[in-house]
Design a protein around this motif. Sequence first.
Motif, mmCIF file in Angstrom:
data_model
loop_
_atom_site.group_PDB
_atom_site.id
_atom_site.type_symbol
_atom_site.label_atom_id
_atom_site.label_comp_id
_atom_site.label_asym_id
_atom_site.label_seq_id
_atom_site.Cartn_x
_atom_site.Cartn_y
_atom_site.Cartn_z
ATOM 1 N N ASP A 1 0.862 -1.180 0.000
ATOM 2 C CA ASP A 1 0.000 0.000 0.000
ATOM 3 C C ASP A 1 0.900 1.232 0.000
ATOM 4 O OD1 ASP A 1 -1.705 2.076 0.427
ATOM 5 O OD2 ASP A 1 -2.647 1.237 2.196
ATOM 6 N N VAL A 2 0.834 2.031 -1.063
ATOM 7 C CA VAL A 2 1.679 3.220 -1.149
ATOM 8 C C VAL A 2 0.862 4.506 -1.093
ATOM 9 C CG1 VAL A 2 3.489 2.053 -2.452
ATOM 10 C CG2 VAL A 2 1.634 3.171 -3.675
ATOM 11 N N HIS A 3 -0.417 4.391 -0.825
ATOM 12 C CA HIS A 3 -1.275 5.555 -0.910
ATOM 13 C C HIS A 3 -1.733 6.117 0.438
ATOM 14 C CE1 HIS A 3 -3.971 8.171 -3.261
ATOM 15 N NE2 HIS A 3 -4.626 8.190 -2.145
ATOM 16 N N ALA A 4 -1.670 5.377 1.497
ATOM 17 C CA ALA A 4 -2.217 5.824 2.781
ATOM 18 C C ALA A 4 -1.331 6.895 3.406
ATOM 19 C CB ALA A 4 -2.372 4.650 3.732
ATOM 20 N N HIS A 5 -1.721 8.153 3.255
ATOM 21 C CA HIS A 5 -0.970 9.267 3.822
ATOM 22 C C HIS A 5 -1.338 9.430 5.292
ATOM 23 C CE1 HIS A 5 0.335 10.375 -0.144
ATOM 24 N NE2 HIS A 5 -0.914 10.248 -0.554
ATOM 25 N N MET B 1 -5.121 -3.452 6.804
ATOM 26 C CA MET B 1 -4.185 -3.908 5.784
ATOM 27 C C MET B 1 -3.970 -5.420 5.892
ATOM 28 S SD MET B 1 -1.462 -0.736 5.897
ATOM 29 C CE MET B 1 -0.231 -1.553 4.914
ATOM 30 N N ASP B 2 -3.826 -5.928 7.115
ATOM 31 C CA ASP B 2 -3.650 -7.369 7.308
ATOM 32 C C ASP B 2 -4.845 -8.145 6.753
ATOM 33 O OD1 ASP B 2 -1.200 -7.015 8.517
ATOM 34 O OD2 ASP B 2 -1.987 -7.190 10.569
ATOM 35 N N ARG B 3 -6.052 -7.653 7.049
ATOM 36 C CA ARG B 3 -7.262 -8.364 6.592
ATOM 37 C C ARG B 3 -7.395 -8.387 5.073
ATOM 38 N NH1 ARG B 3 -9.866 -5.886 11.127
ATOM 39 N NH2 ARG B 3 -10.886 -4.372 9.782
ATOM 40 N N THR B 4 -6.850 -7.370 4.411
ATOM 41 C CA THR B 4 -6.994 -7.316 2.955
ATOM 42 C C THR B 4 -5.752 -7.841 2.227
ATOM 43 O OG1 THR B 4 -6.242 -5.014 2.938
ATOM 44 C CG2 THR B 4 -8.629 -5.409 2.997
ATOM 45 N N GLY B 5 -4.776 -8.317 2.980
ATOM 46 C CA GLY B 5 -3.592 -8.926 2.360
ATOM 47 C C GLY B 5 -2.527 -7.954 1.913
ATOM 48 N N ILE B 6 -2.549 -6.720 2.437
ATOM 49 C CA ILE B 6 -1.507 -5.752 2.112
ATOM 50 C C ILE B 6 -0.294 -6.065 2.994
ATOM 51 C CG2 ILE B 6 -0.865 -3.299 2.061
ATOM 52 C CD1 ILE B 6 -3.050 -4.064 0.043
ATOM 53 N N ASP B 7 0.884 -6.177 2.392
ATOM 54 C CA ASP B 7 2.080 -6.567 3.112
ATOM 55 C C ASP B 7 2.790 -5.399 3.775
ATOM 56 O OD1 ASP B 7 2.111 -9.447 2.466
ATOM 57 O OD2 ASP B 7 2.280 -8.693 0.422
ATOM 58 N N LEU B 8 2.855 -4.271 3.126
ATOM 59 C CA LEU B 8 3.582 -3.117 3.667
ATOM 60 C C LEU B 8 2.749 -1.872 3.504
ATOM 61 C CD1 LEU B 8 7.069 -3.728 2.030
ATOM 62 C CD2 LEU B 8 6.455 -4.186 4.388
#
Length: 58
Positions: free
Chosen positions: A7-11, A51-58
């Motif tokens: 995930d590179v968008h969460a400011h 993020m964990d629930r949706t499978g985002i690693d970082l």
Amino acid sequence: MSALRIDVHAHLWTVDYLDRLEQLGKTDTGTQRGLGADATEADLDHRFALMDRTGIDL
């Protein structure tokens, strides 16, 4: 091999950081605050759990 999801968008900025930017003359921190970018530790825990629930690693 599975793909790594990042995930590179969460400011996210702390309230102290946004306050400091205002002290230095930045006038548009209300935009970030209005979007919920001024996070607390509980907010971070919530975001990481999402993020964990949706499978985002970082």
